[in-house]
Write a protein that holds these residues in place. Structure first.
Motif, PDB file in Angstrom:
ATOM      1  N   ARG A   1       0.834  -1.207   0.000  1.00 21.84           N
ATOM      2  CA  ARG A   1       0.000   0.000   0.000  1.00 21.84           C
ATOM      3  C   ARG A   1       0.872   1.263   0.000  1.00 21.84           C
ATOM      4  N   ASN A   2       1.936   1.230   0.784  1.00 17.62           N
ATOM      5  CA  ASN A   2       2.836   2.387   0.843  1.00 17.62           C
ATOM      6  C   ASN A   2       3.500   2.637  -0.507  1.00 17.62           C
ATOM      7  N   ILE A   3       3.888   1.562  -1.188  1.00 13.80           N
ATOM      8  CA  ILE A   3       4.509   1.718  -2.506  1.00 13.80           C
ATOM      9  C   ILE A   3       3.492   2.243  -3.505  1.00 13.80           C
ATOM     10  N   LEU A   4       2.276   1.750  -3.459  1.00 11.26           N
ATOM     11  CA  LEU A   4       1.218   2.234  -4.352  1.00 11.26           C
ATOM     12  C   LEU A   4       0.958   3.724  -4.127  1.00 11.26           C
ATOM     13  N   LEU A   5       0.978   4.144  -2.878  1.00 14.12           N
ATOM     14  CA  LEU A   5       0.792   5.568  -2.568  1.00 14.12           C
ATOM     15  C   LEU A   5       1.976   6.388  -3.092  1.00 14.12           C
ATOM     16  N   GLN A   6       3.181   5.819  -3.011  1.00 18.56           N
ATOM     17  CA  GLN A   6       4.354   6.505  -3.565  1.00 18.56           C
ATOM     18  C   GLN A   6       4.239   6.621  -5.086  1.00 18.56           C
ATOM     19  N   PHE A   7       3.760   5.544  -5.722  1.00 15.46           N
ATOM     20  CA  PHE A   7       3.541   5.593  -7.171  1.00 15.46           C
ATOM     21  C   PHE A   7       2.578   6.718  -7.524  1.00 15.46           C
TER      22      PHE A   7
ATOM     23  N   LEU B   1       7.174   3.926 -13.256  1.00 13.62           N
ATOM     24  CA  LEU B   1       6.905   3.693 -11.836  1.00 13.62           C
ATOM     25  C   LEU B   1       7.244   2.249 -11.475  1.00 13.62           C
ATOM     26  N   ASN B   2       8.459   2.069 -10.977  1.00 13.92           N
ATOM     27  CA  ASN B   2       8.959   0.756 -10.581  1.00 13.92           C
ATOM     28  C   ASN B   2       9.545   0.847  -9.180  1.00 13.92           C
ATOM     29  N   PHE B   3       9.558  -0.287  -8.499  1.00  7.96           N
ATOM     30  CA  PHE B   3      10.159  -0.342  -7.167  1.00  7.96           C
ATOM     31  C   PHE B   3      10.932  -1.639  -7.029  1.00  7.96           C
ATOM     32  N   TYR B   4      12.115  -1.541  -6.405  1.00 11.18           N
ATOM     33  CA  TYR B   4      12.890  -2.746  -6.090  1.00 11.18           C
ATOM     34  C   TYR B   4      13.639  -2.531  -4.785  1.00 11.18           C
TER      35      TYR B   4
ATOM     36  N   ASN C   1      14.091 -15.466   6.783  1.00 19.48           N
ATOM     37  CA  ASN C   1      13.885 -16.496   5.766  1.00 19.48           C
ATOM     38  C   ASN C   1      14.977 -16.507   4.701  1.00 19.48           C
ATOM     39  N   GLY C   2      15.817 -15.476   4.706  1.00 18.36           N
ATOM     40  CA  GLY C   2      16.858 -15.354   3.695  1.00 18.36           C
ATOM     41  C   GLY C   2      16.814 -13.980   3.060  1.00 18.36           C
ATOM     42  N   LYS C   3      17.615 -13.776   2.039  1.00 20.56           N
ATOM     43  CA  LYS C   3      17.597 -12.503   1.346  1.00 20.56           C
ATOM     44  C   LYS C   3      16.296 -12.379   0.557  1.00 20.56           C
ATOM     45  N   THR C   4      15.548 -11.323   0.842  1.00 18.44           N
ATOM     46  CA  THR C   4      14.208 -11.154   0.263  1.00 18.44           C
ATOM     47  C   THR C   4      14.199  -9.967  -0.687  1.00 18.44           C
ATOM     48  N   HIS C   5      13.723 -10.227  -1.892  1.00 16.99           N
ATOM     49  CA  HIS C   5      13.655  -9.195  -2.927  1.00 16.99           C
ATOM     50  C   HIS C   5      12.191  -8.810  -3.160  1.00 16.99           C
ATOM     51  N   HIS C   6      11.903  -7.512  -3.134  1.00 18.90           N
ATOM     52  CA  HIS C   6      10.563  -6.992  -3.397  1.00 18.90           C
ATOM     53  C   HIS C   6      10.590  -6.201  -4.700  1.00 18.90           C
ATOM     54  N   LEU C   7       9.695  -6.527  -5.609  1.00 16.46           N
ATOM     55  CA  LEU C   7       9.579  -5.794  -6.868  1.00 16.46           C
ATOM     56  C   LEU C   7       8.123  -5.405  -7.088  1.00 16.46           C
ATOM     57  N   MET C   8       7.896  -4.181  -7.559  1.00  7.43           N
ATOM     58  CA  MET C   8       6.559  -3.750  -7.933  1.00  7.43           C
ATOM     59  C   MET C   8       6.642  -2.907  -9.206  1.00  7.43           C
ATOM     60  N   LYS C   9       5.640  -3.040 -10.050  1.00  8.35           N
ATOM     61  CA  LYS C   9       5.570  -2.251 -11.286  1.00  8.35           C
ATOM     62  C   LYS C   9       4.127  -1.795 -11.485  1.00  8.35           C
ATOM     63  N   ALA C  10       3.944  -0.500 -11.687  1.00  6.06           N
ATOM     64  CA  ALA C  10       2.607   0.066 -11.826  1.00  6.06           C
ATOM     65  C   ALA C  10       1.947  -0.371 -13.131  1.00  6.06           C
ATOM     66  N   ILE C  11       0.618  -0.460 -13.099  1.00  2.00           N
ATOM     67  CA  ILE C  11      -0.195  -0.804 -14.265  1.00  2.00           C
ATOM     68  C   ILE C  11      -1.069   0.400 -14.601  1.00  2.00           C
ATOM     69  N   SER C  12      -1.048   0.807 -15.852  1.00  2.00           N
ATOM     70  CA  SER C  12      -1.816   1.960 -16.294  1.00  2.00           C
ATOM     71  C   SER C  12      -3.221   1.560 -16.748  1.00  2.00           C
ATOM     72  N   THR C  13      -4.191   2.418 -16.498  1.00  2.00           N
ATOM     73  CA  THR C  13      -5.556   2.214 -16.993  1.00  2.00           C
ATOM     74  C   THR C  13      -5.642   2.745 -18.420  1.00  2.00           C
TER      75      THR C  13
ATOM     76  N   PHE D   1       1.820  -4.813 -10.371  1.00  2.00           N
ATOM     77  CA  PHE D   1       2.311  -6.167 -10.167  1.00  2.00           C
ATOM     78  C   PHE D   1       3.197  -6.135  -8.933  1.00  2.00           C
ATOM     79  N   SER D   2       3.073  -7.138  -8.100  1.00  3.72           N
ATOM     80  CA  SER D   2       3.891  -7.210  -6.891  1.00  3.72           C
ATOM     81  C   SER D   2       4.532  -8.584  -6.803  1.00  3.72           C
ATOM     82  N   LEU D   3       5.855  -8.608  -6.736  1.00  2.00           N
ATOM     83  CA  LEU D   3       6.597  -9.865  -6.691  1.00  2.00           C
ATOM     84  C   LEU D   3       7.519  -9.905  -5.484  1.00  2.00           C
ATOM     85  N   VAL D   4       7.676 -11.093  -4.942  1.00  2.00           N
ATOM     86  CA  VAL D   4       8.631 -11.330  -3.857  1.00  2.00           C
ATOM     87  C   VAL D   4       9.445 -12.569  -4.213  1.00  2.00           C
ATOM     88  N   TYR D   5      10.758 -12.439  -4.043  1.00  2.00           N
ATOM     89  CA  TYR D   5      11.633 -13.599  -4.247  1.00  2.00           C
ATOM     90  C   TYR D   5      12.521 -13.753  -3.018  1.00  2.00           C
ATOM     91  N   ILE D   6      12.559 -14.974  -2.484  1.00  2.00           N
ATOM     92  CA  ILE D   6      13.339 -15.241  -1.280  1.00  2.00           C
ATOM     93  C   ILE D   6      14.459 -16.225  -1.617  1.00  2.00           C
TER      94      ILE D   6
END
Length: 200
Positions: free
Chosen positions: A109-115, A128-131, A138-150, A191-196
């Motif tokens: 939600r915070n990332i979406l508000l930043q977008f 509008l991308n976030f990484y 649990n290990g090294k955790t990667h967060h990725l988000m990419k905005a979708i346009s209407t 889109f919201s992705l997590v890789y551990i």
């Protein structure tokens, strides 16, 4: 003539409403070039969009926008599950959700508000991308988000002037739907992705 025109609009809706899908080639070719975690995430987003677009196109061939809503409710979770493997988790989320299972976490939600804030400042949605990568228990955790346009033709299912048929179908599949009232150029979600990575 009116029926033919309507089917043309619906077919175009299928192409545009998936978000990023229209610019993607074969996902297999893209994935071969994905070496870093962000690149792999991008390839997964591309593949997700590519496959969802194909599923919606098949539904549209059966003749109505109603079919595409049904297909989206069934196929989108299946495709997300397909790509949520080998350490990856993927979903689509939004500040105005359609499927309750796609409710954003507080982090998302915070990332979406930043977008949204960056868009208000004039930054294109395509940029509008976030990484972020961090060490967790649990290990090294990667967060990725990419905005979708209407897109303009997404408004048949997400706009503020929906047909009675669409409203009825949405109520059937998504009784608590919030994802309406959008205008062209709005941020539909992300889109919201997590890789551990394993600790081993």
């Amino acid at each position: 003539m009116k029926i033919s025109f309507r089917l043309t609009i619906i077919r175009k809706l299928c192409v545009f409403c998936v978000g990023l899908a229209t610019i993607f080639n074969s996902p297999n070719a893209i994935s071969q070039e994905a070496n870093t975690i962000p690149e792999q995430g991008k390839a997964i987003i591309q593949s997700f969009s590519f496959n969802l677009k194909a599923a919606l196109q098949n539904a549209i061939k059966e003749g109505s926008l109603k079919n595409s809503i049904t297909a989206c409710s069934q196929k989108s979770p299946e495709i997300a599950e397909k790509y949520s493997n080998s350490g990856w988790q993927i979903k689509r989320t939004s500040l105005k959700i359609r499927n309750a299972e796609n409710k954003p976490s507080e982090f998302e939600r915070n990332i979406l508000l930043q977008f949204q804030a960056k868009k208000n400042e004039g930054l294109p949605i395509s940029d509008l991308n976030f990484y972020k990568a961090e060490i967790t228990e649990n290990g090294k955790t990667h967060h990725l988000m990419k905005a979708i346009s209407t897109q303009a033709l997404c408004l048949g299912c997400h706009g503020g002037n929906l047909s009675e048929e669409v409203q009825s179908e949405l109520k059937l599949h998504y009784p608590d739907d919030q994802a309406i009232g959008f205008q062209e150029g709005d941020i539909r979600g992300a889109f919201s992705l997590v890789y551990i990575e394993d600790n081993d």
